[in-house]
Design a protein around this motif. Structure first.
Motif, PDB file in Angstrom:
ATOM      1  N   GLN A 168       8.004  -5.760  -0.484  1.00  0.00           N
ATOM      2  CA  GLN A 168       6.962  -5.279  -0.119  1.00  0.00           C
ATOM      3  C   GLN A 168       5.812  -6.348   0.162  1.00  0.00           C
ATOM      4  N   CYS A 169       5.460  -6.043  -1.161  1.00  0.00           N
ATOM      5  CA  CYS A 169       3.850  -6.733  -0.942  1.00  0.00           C
ATOM      6  C   CYS A 169       4.060  -7.817  -2.214  1.00  0.00           C
ATOM      7  N   VAL A 170       3.106  -8.854  -1.878  1.00  0.00           N
ATOM      8  CA  VAL A 170       2.931 -10.235  -3.375  1.00  0.00           C
ATOM      9  C   VAL A 170       1.464  -9.744  -3.595  1.00  0.00           C
ATOM     10  N   VAL A 171       0.721  -9.204  -4.932  1.00  0.00           N
ATOM     11  CA  VAL A 171      -0.226  -9.821  -5.077  1.00  0.00           C
ATOM     12  C   VAL A 171      -0.979 -10.782  -6.120  1.00  0.00           C
ATOM     13  N   GLY A 172      -2.170 -11.574  -5.950  1.00  0.00           N
ATOM     14  CA  GLY A 172      -2.180 -12.553  -6.333  1.00  0.00           C
ATOM     15  C   GLY A 172      -3.875 -13.350  -5.444  1.00  0.00           C
ATOM     16  N   SER A 173      -4.349 -13.941  -6.424  1.00  0.00           N
ATOM     17  CA  SER A 173      -5.513 -15.107  -6.088  1.00  0.00           C
ATOM     18  C   SER A 173      -4.642 -15.599  -4.559  1.00  0.00           C
ATOM     19  N   ALA A 174      -3.674 -15.613  -4.266  1.00  0.00           N
ATOM     20  CA  ALA A 174      -3.010 -16.625  -3.266  1.00  0.00           C
ATOM     21  C   ALA A 174      -2.489 -15.562  -2.297  1.00  0.00           C
ATOM     22  N   TYR A 175      -2.633 -14.165  -2.358  1.00  0.00           N
ATOM     23  CA  TYR A 175      -1.567 -13.504  -1.906  1.00  0.00           C
ATOM     24  C   TYR A 175      -2.566 -12.180  -1.477  1.00  0.00           C
ATOM     25  N   THR A 176      -2.059 -10.760  -1.457  1.00  0.00           N
ATOM     26  CA  THR A 176      -3.259  -9.704  -0.789  1.00  0.00           C
ATOM     27  C   THR A 176      -3.746  -9.100  -2.368  1.00  0.00           C
ATOM     28  N   SER A 177      -4.682  -8.949  -2.418  1.00  0.00           N
ATOM     29  CA  SER A 177      -5.836  -9.387  -3.520  1.00  0.00           C
ATOM     30  C   SER A 177      -5.611  -8.198  -4.349  1.00  0.00           C
ATOM     31  N   PHE A 178      -6.119  -8.482  -5.436  1.00  0.00           N
ATOM     32  CA  PHE A 178      -5.790  -7.236  -6.344  1.00  0.00           C
ATOM     33  C   PHE A 178      -6.550  -6.123  -6.418  1.00  0.00           C
ATOM     34  N   GLY A 179      -5.663  -4.918  -6.688  1.00  0.00           N
ATOM     35  CA  GLY A 179      -6.498  -3.810  -6.051  1.00  0.00           C
ATOM     36  C   GLY A 179      -6.731  -2.987  -4.907  1.00  0.00           C
ATOM     37  N   ASN A 180      -5.667  -3.997  -3.808  1.00  0.00           N
ATOM     38  CA  ASN A 180      -4.972  -3.603  -2.659  1.00  0.00           C
ATOM     39  C   ASN A 180      -4.338  -3.970  -2.429  1.00  0.00           C
ATOM     40  N   ALA A 181      -3.172  -3.462  -3.392  1.00  0.00           N
ATOM     41  CA  ALA A 181      -1.624  -3.539  -2.817  1.00  0.00           C
ATOM     42  C   ALA A 181      -1.555  -1.927  -2.061  1.00  0.00           C
ATOM     43  N   GLN A 182      -1.717  -0.706  -2.677  1.00  0.00           N
ATOM     44  CA  GLN A 182      -1.431   0.774  -2.090  1.00  0.00           C
ATOM     45  C   GLN A 182      -3.331   1.124  -0.616  1.00  0.00           C
ATOM     46  N   ARG A 183      -3.486  -0.451  -0.086  1.00  0.00           N
ATOM     47  CA  ARG A 183      -4.344   0.018   0.600  1.00  0.00           C
ATOM     48  C   ARG A 183      -3.938  -0.509   1.811  1.00  0.00           C
ATOM     49  N   PRO A 184      -2.819  -0.392   1.956  1.00  0.00           N
ATOM     50  CA  PRO A 184      -2.384  -1.302   4.101  1.00  0.00           C
ATOM     51  C   PRO A 184      -2.886  -1.240   4.561  1.00  0.00           C
ATOM     52  N   ARG A 185      -3.605  -1.486   5.353  1.00  0.00           N
ATOM     53  CA  ARG A 185      -4.324  -1.732   6.972  1.00  0.00           C
ATOM     54  C   ARG A 185      -3.329  -1.060   8.263  1.00  0.00           C
ATOM     55  N   ILE A 186      -3.744  -0.546   9.219  1.00  0.00           N
ATOM     56  CA  ILE A 186      -3.249   0.403  10.023  1.00  0.00           C
ATOM     57  C   ILE A 186      -1.509  -0.673  10.332  1.00  0.00           C
ATOM     58  N   ASP A 187      -2.131  -1.803  10.488  1.00  0.00           N
ATOM     59  CA  ASP A 187      -0.718  -2.420  10.854  1.00  0.00           C
ATOM     60  C   ASP A 187      -0.623  -3.665  10.335  1.00  0.00           C
ATOM     61  N   ASP A 188      -0.551  -3.091   8.830  1.00  0.00           N
ATOM     62  CA  ASP A 188       0.544  -3.572   7.542  1.00  0.00           C
ATOM     63  C   ASP A 188       1.731  -3.261   7.931  1.00  0.00           C
ATOM     64  N   TYR A 189       2.522  -3.239   8.601  1.00  0.00           N
ATOM     65  CA  TYR A 189       3.825  -2.483   8.798  1.00  0.00           C
ATOM     66  C   TYR A 189       5.489  -2.548   7.545  1.00  0.00           C
ATOM     67  N   ALA A 190       5.833  -1.109   7.219  1.00  0.00           N
ATOM     68  CA  ALA A 190       6.922  -1.239   6.448  1.00  0.00           C
ATOM     69  C   ALA A 190       7.827  -2.477   5.945  1.00  0.00           C
ATOM     70  N   ASP A 191       8.978  -2.816   5.185  1.00  0.00           N
ATOM     71  CA  ASP A 191       9.595  -3.779   5.657  1.00  0.00           C
ATOM     72  C   ASP A 191       9.038  -4.533   6.326  1.00  0.00           C
ATOM     73  N   GLY A 192       8.077  -5.196   6.889  1.00  0.00           N
ATOM     74  CA  GLY A 192       7.490  -6.539   8.440  1.00  0.00           C
ATOM     75  C   GLY A 192       7.810  -6.355   9.217  1.00  0.00           C
ATOM     76  N   VAL A 193       8.627  -4.722   9.600  1.00  0.00           N
ATOM     77  CA  VAL A 193       9.418  -4.566  10.744  1.00  0.00           C
ATOM     78  C   VAL A 193       7.856  -3.491  11.681  1.00  0.00           C
ATOM     79  N   ASP A 194       7.412  -4.149  12.784  1.00  0.00           N
ATOM     80  CA  ASP A 194       6.548  -3.544  13.567  1.00  0.00           C
ATOM     81  C   ASP A 194       6.879  -3.047  14.099  1.00  0.00           C
ATOM     82  N   THR A 195       6.337  -1.136  13.650  1.00  0.00           N
ATOM     83  CA  THR A 195       6.899   0.332  14.462  1.00  0.00           C
ATOM     84  C   THR A 195       6.122   0.689  15.402  1.00  0.00           C
ATOM     85  N   MET A 196       5.608   0.285  16.042  1.00  0.00           N
ATOM     86  CA  MET A 196       4.678   0.199  16.783  1.00  0.00           C
ATOM     87  C   MET A 196       5.469  -0.913  18.721  1.00  0.00           C
TER      88      MET A 196
END
Length: 332
Positions: A298-326
């Motif tokens: 679902q998510c990769v965390v790291g200095s070159a990826y999603t920043s540390f501490g933000n895995a459980q803080r998705p933006r409103i347009d961070d869709y599960a499984d990469g499927v755009d629900t809207m």
């Protein structure tokens, strides 16, 4: 109800959640009592994420503008939503998408998370009684025009079968990983602890495996993770820790621990509660290519990826499984 009215109601809901009235505090406490995994700490974390990241007028305006939704949906459909219950309010984003797009949501909540969401919908209905026709709860999702269902790999097979004749989004087991370089600061390692321990690691955005460079020293990481040692006092979590520890001892398996988590070298990106897998890597470019093609992530965390501490803080347009629900809802 037009788009402006829906956005206004959702913004009001966010204000209600942030205000922490006695009524809302009582509901959160009740949710904690009815599910042993929903500790007050993690219920608060989930509710704050929803209110701050999703339910603000400017955020909603910018989000919906990107899809050019009309003010009124000329042909609203009924969308069945099967919600999971692994973490508090985990299905809220699906409801948000259906409601904001002008469709009708028919919801089957999980028995593990049946307090928070119905209360929030009840509040919306108190402010606008048309909500009772736009958001409904049901045990059987019959007669819907489309479906969004979240569950395990096993239940996804049933969803595929039952909903195969309708437009659908079917979600399966996913998890998240972190890539470390060995250059992380103490503060970044503490933020990584949030990604690992939040919700006891039960969310698909929780980090359940680390990729570390050859020769990596784990002591700073284990020390940083001690900020969550209080979880060891949680009986459900401790039972899992004791069980997994016993398995490793019986199997003479090498492990590391800081008394609140077990670090074990394993290939699998999935790990049991209270355990964090790790694997060594030598080529960061090859590793990135491997992770990019892994459908279990679902998510990769790291200095070159999603920043540390933000895995459980998705933006409103961070869709599960990469499927755009809207986009899916706009197309049904």
């Amino acid at each position: 109800m037009n788009l402006r009215q829906r956005i206004s109601l959702l913004d009001q809901l966010g204000q209600y959640m942030r205000a922490d009235s006695t009524e809302w505090m009582d509901i959160k406490e009740r949710a904690s009592r009815e599910n042993g995994w929903f500790t007050p700490e993690f219920v608060e974390l989930a509710c704050k994420q929803v209110a701050d990241a999703f339910l603000q007028e400017q955020v909603l305006d910018e989000w919906t503008a990107a899809y050019q939704f009309p003010e009124e949906n000329p042909a609203p459909k009924t969308v069945g939503i099967v919600m999971a219950g692994n973490i508090p309010l985990v299905g809220f984003h699906d409801l948000l998408c259906v409601f904001i797009s002008g469709h009708i949501a028919m919801i089957k909540t999980s028995s593990k998370d049946k307090i928070l969401l119905p209360h929030l919908v009840k509040k919306l209905a108190e402010w606008d009684n048309s909500i009772s026709q736009l958001i409904v709860f049901a045990e059987r999702l019959a007669g819907c025009d489309a479906y969004i269902a979240t569950g395990s790999n096993n239940s996804a097979g049933y969803f595929d079968y039952y909903f195969r004749k309708y437009p659908n989004i079917i979600r399966r087991n996913r998890t998240s990983v972190a890539v470390l370089t060995g250059q992380e600061s103490g503060a970044e390692l503490e933020q990584l602890a949030d990604d690992v321990y939040a919700y006891f690691g039960l969310g698909c955005r929780n980090v359940t495996k680390l990729y570390v460079p050859a020769g990596y020293g784990f002591e700073p990481l284990l020390n940083a993770f001690r900020k969550y040692n209080h979880l060891f006092n949680h009986h459900k979590y401790k039972n899992n820790y004791d069980y997994n520890l016993a398995l490793h001892l019986l199997n003479n398996k090498y492990y590391m621990s800081n008394d609140s988590i077990l670090l074990v070298e394993e290939k699998s990106v999935f790990s049991p509660i209270s355990q964090l897998n790790y694997e060594y890597y030598t080529d960061p470019v090859a590793l990135k290519e491997t992770l990019t093609g892994n459908d279990d992530l679902q998510c990769v965390v790291g200095s070159a990826y999603t920043s540390f501490g933000n895995a459980q803080r998705p933006r409103i347009d961070d869709y599960a499984d990469g499927v755009d629900t809207m986009a899916f809802l706009k197309g049904i």
